[in-house]
Motif scaffolding. Structure first.
Motif, PDB file in Angstrom:
ATOM      1  N   ALA A 268      25.603 -22.585  -6.343  1.00  0.00           N
ATOM      2  CA  ALA A 268      24.872 -23.794  -5.961  1.00  0.00           C
ATOM      3  C   ALA A 268      23.952 -24.261  -7.072  1.00  0.00           C
ATOM      4  N   THR A 269      23.792 -25.576  -7.161  1.00  0.00           N
ATOM      5  CA  THR A 269      22.710 -26.080  -8.002  1.00  0.00           C
ATOM      6  C   THR A 269      21.396 -25.696  -7.333  1.00  0.00           C
ATOM      7  N   THR A 270      20.347 -25.573  -8.111  1.00  0.00           N
ATOM      8  CA  THR A 270      19.066 -25.139  -7.552  1.00  0.00           C
ATOM      9  C   THR A 270      18.555 -26.140  -6.507  1.00  0.00           C
ATOM     10  N   HIS A 271      18.908 -27.427  -6.648  1.00  0.00           N
ATOM     11  CA  HIS A 271      18.522 -28.415  -5.634  1.00  0.00           C
ATOM     12  C   HIS A 271      19.107 -28.062  -4.267  1.00  0.00           C
TER      13      HIS A 271
ATOM     14  N   GLU B   1       8.291 -27.115 -10.047  1.00  0.00           N
ATOM     15  CA  GLU B   1       7.828 -25.961  -9.263  1.00  0.00           C
ATOM     16  C   GLU B   1       8.504 -25.903  -7.903  1.00  0.00           C
ATOM     17  N   THR B   2       8.834 -27.071  -7.316  1.00  0.00           N
ATOM     18  CA  THR B   2       9.465 -27.065  -5.994  1.00  0.00           C
ATOM     19  C   THR B   2      10.862 -26.443  -6.049  1.00  0.00           C
ATOM     20  N   LEU B   3      11.559 -26.595  -7.173  1.00  0.00           N
ATOM     21  CA  LEU B   3      12.880 -25.963  -7.310  1.00  0.00           C
ATOM     22  C   LEU B   3      12.737 -24.445  -7.404  1.00  0.00           C
ATOM     23  N   ARG B   4      11.739 -24.012  -8.136  1.00  0.00           N
ATOM     24  CA  ARG B   4      11.524 -22.555  -8.239  1.00  0.00           C
ATOM     25  C   ARG B   4      11.139 -21.979  -6.870  1.00  0.00           C
TER      26      ARG B   4
END
Length: 353
Positions: free
Chosen positions: A126-129, A155-158
């Motif tokens: 998966a893409t991190t999104h 930061e929201t993706l992490r």
């Protein structure tokens, strides 16, 4: 994922965790080099001990193959695994390879515009999104190209990666150009490519006033000669440009792709299948793409978009094949920069090691 608003229903499974019913098979006949084997064993030990691990390996070192034993071990133990990457192109590159190696495993590939996929996936690419979809779902997570935009800057993706992992699950990172924040106590370093040859070192070529010429609809002579030489010799090529505007206004009819291009996947496949001589691109193809015998030119290598990490990754597209371990990588520029020198010095340093 489509639109999600405050009135959307989001469902969370809070009973016993689902499990796949497949008997997993590891169908890979390749052989790791001694350096690869050592790094693979170190990663597996960290996975089994649930300790975060960084796999720091040069472009083309065979990082994906090093993951196979650890992933198979997790699947055999009934664990659910996620391999995440910031870029769609990386997921598209990985999906068929994982399907071939784990033929009995239900694998889902999730990215913007991906088709619906049925069943419970033991292995998710998966893409991190796309990890916004999950909560407390994965026993083991690998983040490939963990320093790539937008993951390292968002930061929201992490947090999405952490949220998708089960409580206290270790997250493992894989990249050729790690940031300081990615470096952990447990790490493996691979300074050689799987085929044992040196990394191609970029060369500099001045392209004075290229922006002015391109705005007038003219391709600078040196660049035109480079493109014509590759086309004449049937050598596939990538030309990296610093902006979408420059890409779209580039003279001629060469295919071109950028992050929002609706046919990016199909055009890259055409280059891989040698149906087109080459293509123009932004940094969207700086990583996660392998094309046999591809040569690369960077136009405007002095511009800020081309950081040392980006230039290292772009250079890493060249010479990845055992059959074609060399190739031309040229930085066309309007003046040298520290980032260019830093990238070149890093590649030369890996070769000395």
């Amino acid at each position: 994922m489509g639109r999600v608003s405050s009135c959307s229903e989001l469902l969370l499974w809070d009973k016993h965790p689902a499990r796949g019913a497949n008997a997993h098979i590891f169908d890979w006949s390749g052989q790791l080099s001694l350096l690869q084997q050592k790094a693979s064993e170190e990663l597996l030990a960290s996975v089994q001990q649930n300790i975060s691990h960084l796999l720091h390996a040069v472009c083309g070192a065979g990082k994906t193959e090093l993951l196979f034993p650890s992933i198979f071990n997790c699947l055999q133990d009934g664990k659910r695994v996620c391999v995440a990457a910031p870029r769609t192109d990386v997921i598209l590159e990985l999906f068929p390879r994982f399907q071939k190696v784990f033929p009995k495993t239900n694998i889902h590939a999730l990215y913007g515009g991906s088709p619906d996929q049925e069943g419970f996936a033991d292995l998710v690419l998966a893409t991190t999104h796309q990890l916004y979809r999950f909560e407390n779902a994965f026993d083991v997570v690998f983040v490939d190209e963990a320093d790539a935009f937008p993951y390292f800057a968002d930061e929201t993706l992490r947090k999405a990666v952490t949220k998708a992992s089960k409580k206290d699950a270790a997250i493992h990172y894989v990249t050729a150009t790690p940031t300081k924040s990615l470096k952990t106590a447990n790490q493996s370093v691979l300074s050689r490519r799987y085929h044992g040859h040196d990394l191609p070192v970029p060369r500099y070529s001045a392209l004075w006033g290229y922006t002015r010429k391109l705005k007038k609809g003219k391709t600078p002579t040196k660049l035109q000669q480079w493109i014509e030489e590759k086309t004449k010799n049937n050598i596939p090529f990538l030309v990296f440009l610093p902006t979408i505007e420059m890409l779209e206004n580039f003279p001629g009819d060469l295919p071109r792709v950028h992050a929002e291009h609706p046919e990016r996947k199909e055009i890259v496949m055409q280059l891989r299948e040698k149906k087109i001589p080459g293509l123009l691109t932004t940094t969207i193809l700086e990583r996660g793409i392998t094309i046999e015998n591809v040569h690369v030119a960077v136009v405007g290598a002095e511009q800020k978009i081309f950081t040392s990490s980006a230039l290292i990754q772009i250079s890493g597209r060249v010479g990845r094949s055992f059959k074609y371990p060399d190739g031309d990588i040229v930085f066309f520029h309007h003046g040298l920069t520290h980032e260019m020198d830093k990238a070149k010095a890093a590649i030369e340093g890996w070769n000395k090691e």
